[in-house]
Each structure stands twice: as structure tokens, then as C-alpha cells.
Design a protein around this motif. Structure first.
Motif, PDB file in Angstrom:
ATOM      1  N   VAL A   1      14.863 -15.350 -46.950  1.00  0.00           N
ATOM      2  CA  VAL A   1      15.160 -16.679 -47.509  1.00  0.00           C
ATOM      3  C   VAL A   1      16.656 -16.965 -47.377  1.00  0.00           C
ATOM      4  CG1 VAL A   1      15.254 -18.020 -49.662  1.00  0.00           C
ATOM      5  CG2 VAL A   1      13.205 -16.691 -49.108  1.00  0.00           C
ATOM      6  N   LEU A   2      17.483 -15.967 -47.734  1.00  0.00           N
ATOM      7  CA  LEU A   2      18.930 -16.162 -47.673  1.00  0.00           C
ATOM      8  C   LEU A   2      19.406 -16.277 -46.227  1.00  0.00           C
ATOM      9  CD1 LEU A   2      20.090 -13.690 -50.495  1.00  0.00           C
ATOM     10  CD2 LEU A   2      20.221 -16.178 -50.565  1.00  0.00           C
ATOM     11  N   LYS A   3      18.893 -15.378 -45.341  1.00  0.00           N
ATOM     12  CA  LYS A   3      19.329 -15.376 -43.936  1.00  0.00           C
ATOM     13  C   LYS A   3      18.960 -16.667 -43.221  1.00  0.00           C
ATOM     14  CE  LYS A   3      19.583 -10.559 -42.452  1.00  0.00           C
ATOM     15  NZ  LYS A   3      18.652  -9.497 -42.030  1.00  0.00           N
TER      16      LYS A   3
ATOM     17  N   THR B   1      18.393 -17.297 -56.221  1.00  0.00           N
ATOM     18  CA  THR B   1      17.749 -16.401 -55.252  1.00  0.00           C
ATOM     19  C   THR B   1      18.298 -14.982 -55.401  1.00  0.00           C
ATOM     20  OG1 THR B   1      17.614 -18.289 -53.753  1.00  0.00           O
ATOM     21  CG2 THR B   1      17.168 -16.128 -52.793  1.00  0.00           C
ATOM     22  N   SER B   2      19.626 -14.862 -55.510  1.00  0.00           N
ATOM     23  CA  SER B   2      20.245 -13.534 -55.637  1.00  0.00           C
ATOM     24  C   SER B   2      19.813 -12.843 -56.926  1.00  0.00           C
ATOM     25  CB  SER B   2      21.765 -13.638 -55.647  1.00  0.00           C
ATOM     26  OG  SER B   2      22.192 -14.312 -54.519  1.00  0.00           O
TER      27      SER B   2
ATOM     28  N   GLY C   1      15.624 -23.660 -48.130  1.00  0.00           N
ATOM     29  CA  GLY C   1      15.974 -24.336 -49.392  1.00  0.00           C
ATOM     30  C   GLY C   1      14.947 -24.129 -50.494  1.00  0.00           C
TER      31      GLY C   1
ATOM     32  N   TYR D   1      13.320 -11.981 -50.052  1.00  0.00           N
ATOM     33  CA  TYR D   1      14.501 -12.727 -50.477  1.00  0.00           C
ATOM     34  C   TYR D   1      15.590 -12.725 -49.401  1.00  0.00           C
ATOM     35  CZ  TYR D   1      12.666 -13.518 -55.106  1.00  0.00           C
ATOM     36  OH  TYR D   1      11.904 -13.975 -56.149  1.00  0.00           O
TER      37      TYR D   1
ATOM     38  N   ASP E   1      18.567 -22.437 -55.267  1.00  0.00           N
ATOM     39  CA  ASP E   1      19.971 -22.256 -54.910  1.00  0.00           C
ATOM     40  C   ASP E   1      20.261 -20.761 -54.768  1.00  0.00           C
ATOM     41  OD1 ASP E   1      21.310 -21.453 -57.744  1.00  0.00           O
ATOM     42  OD2 ASP E   1      19.738 -22.950 -58.013  1.00  0.00           O
ATOM     43  N   SER E   2      21.393 -20.443 -54.127  1.00  0.00           N
ATOM     44  CA  SER E   2      21.636 -19.037 -53.787  1.00  0.00           C
ATOM     45  C   SER E   2      21.868 -18.171 -55.031  1.00  0.00           C
ATOM     46  CB  SER E   2      22.799 -18.911 -52.802  1.00  0.00           C
ATOM     47  OG  SER E   2      23.933 -19.504 -53.351  1.00  0.00           O
ATOM     48  N   THR E   3      22.399 -18.739 -56.100  1.00  0.00           N
ATOM     49  CA  THR E   3      22.594 -17.952 -57.334  1.00  0.00           C
ATOM     50  C   THR E   3      21.236 -17.494 -57.868  1.00  0.00           C
ATOM     51  OG1 THR E   3      24.433 -19.438 -57.824  1.00  0.00           O
ATOM     52  CG2 THR E   3      23.727 -17.980 -59.599  1.00  0.00           C
TER      53      THR E   3
ATOM     54  N   THR F   1      18.161 -21.065 -61.693  1.00  0.00           N
ATOM     55  CA  THR F   1      18.895 -19.883 -62.164  1.00  0.00           C
ATOM     56  C   THR F   1      18.463 -19.537 -63.592  1.00  0.00           C
ATOM     57  OG1 THR F   1      20.744 -20.422 -60.741  1.00  0.00           O
ATOM     58  CG2 THR F   1      21.206 -18.932 -62.561  1.00  0.00           C
TER      59      THR F   1
ATOM     60  N   GLY G   1      18.453 -19.453 -44.637  1.00  0.00           N
ATOM     61  CA  GLY G   1      18.968 -20.613 -45.362  1.00  0.00           C
ATOM     62  C   GLY G   1      17.861 -21.551 -45.808  1.00  0.00           C
TER      63      GLY G   1
END
Ligand code: UDP
Length: 241
Positions: free
Chosen positions: A188-190, A201-202, A194, A185, A197-199, A142, A192
Motif C-alpha cells: 500500500v505504501l510503495k 497506514t504506518s 490512497g 501494508y 493517510d500514511s500515518t 489514524t 501509494g
């Protein structure tokens, strides 16, 4: 000519540990410093975010009963230890550096000041961002996304120790794991995956910062990445970007 003029290089703590898996391996440190010098020497502005997982991970300690915030502050101190080691390795081969910490430690480093960091970069100095974001519950991935957005880096180079990109399953345990050359992106999120971390990535997705995931173990990879050669996995907002 390099494809990118200003980059954030994110080094995981594990990348500094080498084969021993913990602490700092001097040979590995030297090799990373030489690779960084190589891209600095072709005029690329390089800012670095170093992790701390080779020394301390907040979440692991908190699972064992330590208060999460305290454990995370210890993790941020670990990233500072790694940053000073990297600074020493770079300076010893003639690369001028500045370490900037997100938690003030004026006797050993400058505090993080965005405009000052940009000024250092424009003078050809390598800037190392230490102590993460300065906040518990965050990661150095992040931090890399945040600093990239703040200083206008064109890409984040996410350097892993051994794994040379993003796979559909863990390549260290599954010999049939398939590597992706490109991803978005959202994928990557859909899926899952690794990657970060999702924060983190967003933050990259929302600010449209491309990410190149590759392995450091192969020498010359940082240069290949900044030259725009296809290595590892590239993740973008849109595949046509
Ligand atoms: N950390 C934190 N806030 C931040 C960055 C890092 O609290 O903004 C802490 C967290 O405890 C983390 C540790 O520092 O576990 C080391 O960072 P990270 O796990 O990102 O290192 P890496 O996995 O890249 O080696």
C-alpha cells in the motif's frame, strides 16, 4: 461464529451523507445502525470511529486560508455531531451505546477513558469514539488505528460509502480500474494507494492490525466482514498472517 470478537468500525463522514454527498441522510443512518445491531447481536464487541468529512474537513478549510489547527478542531467537532447522530439511531433500535470524546464535552458525552471503553464493550455496549484523536493534523483513520491498538481490536473495518475495496486507480473515474483482494501494508505504501493517510497506514502496519476495506452500500457487509467472508480488500502485515 464470528471470526472477530472485538472490532473497530471506521465510518467515513461521507458514508453518512448518502446520495446527497453532504450532511446526514436519515435513511442511511438507520440502515447503518441496523447493520451494527446485527453484529452486536451475535456477540461481537463493536467500537466505532466516525469521520467528519460530510460536514467539515480541516485541510480543505486551511487551503482556503484558515489556520490549520482551528480548521482541524472544527473537523473534530464535526465528528462529534456525526457520533451523536449515530448514537441516536442506535439507541432508537435498542442498542445501548456510549459516546466518548477525545476533547472533553462532559454535558454530552463521556471523556475518552481506555479502560472504561473496554468495560462498556465487555457489557455489550457499542462505544463511539468521537472528536478524533483530540489533536489537529491527524485524521479519523489514524484515530481508528490508534484506538484499535489501545483496546486490542482484532481488525479495523474500513467502511466506505460506495467504493467496495482498494483499486489500482480510481474506479469512479477509470472503468478499467482493478480491485485487489489482498494487499500488504508495505505494498500500500510503495504503490501509494490512497487507502488511508500514511500515518494511519504506518500505525496499522507497526501494530500488525489487519484492515478490511469494503462498501456500506451493500447491506449485510459488516456482518460478512466479521464472519470472515471474503469481501472488499484485506490488508495485512504479511499475506500469510
Ligand atoms: N481531525 C483532526 N484530528 C483527528 C481527527 C480528525 O484534526 O484526530 C479533523 C480533521 O480536520 C479532519 C476532520 O477532523 O479533516 C474530519 O475527519 P476525517 O477527514 O478523518 O473524516 P472522514 O474523511 O473520515 O469523513
Amino acid at each position: 461464529m464470528a471470526k472477530y470478537k472485538r472490532v473497530i468500525l471506521k465510518l467515513s463522514g461521507e458514508a453518512l451523507a448518502g446520495e446527497q454527498g453532504f450532511g446526514i441522510d436519515n435513511g442511511v443512518l438507520k440502515s447503518i445502525a441496523e447493520q451494527i445491531k446485527e453484529v452486536r447481536d451475535i456477540g461481537v464487541e463493536v467500537a466505532i470511529v466516525v469521520g467528519g468529512g460530510n460536514i467539515w474537513r480541516g485541510a480543505t478549510a486551511s487551503h482556503k486560508g484558515m489556520e490549520r489547527a482551528t480548521a482541524d478542531y472544527m473537523g473534530m467537532l464535526a465528528t462529534t455531531i456525526n457520533s451523536l447522530a449515530l448514537q441516536d439511531a442506535l439507541e432508537s433500535i435498542g442498542v445501548v451505546t456510549r459516546v466518548q470524546t477525545a476533547i472533553e464535552m462532559r454535558q454530552i458525552a463521556e471523556p475518552y477513558i481506555r479502560r472504561r471503553a473496554i468495560n462498556h464493550l465487555s457489557k455489550g455496549r457499542v462505544v463511539i469514539f468521537a472528536a478524533g484523536t483530540g489533536n489537529p493534523y491527524f485524521s479519523t483513520d489514524t484515530t481508528a488505528a490508534l484506538r484499535a491498538a489501545e483496546i486490542g481490536a482484532e481488525t479495523i473495518l474500513l467502511a466506505k460509502g460506495k467504493v467496495d475495496g482498494v483499486y489500482d486507480s480510481d474506479p469512479l473515474t477509470n472503468p478499467d480500474a482493478k480491485k485487489f483482494d489482498e494487499l500488504t501494508y508495505i505494498e500500500v505504501l510503495k504503490r501509494g494507494l490512497g487507502v488511508m493517510d500514511s500515518t494511519a497506514t504506518s500505525l496499522c502496519m507497526d501494530n500488525n492490525i489487519p484492515l478490511i476495506v469494503f462498501a456500506l452500500s451493500e447491506k449485510g457487509n459488516i456482518k460478512k466482514a466479521v464472519m470472515g467472508e471474503k469481501i472488499g480488500t484485506i490488508i495485512r502485515g504479511d499475506k500469510n498472517d
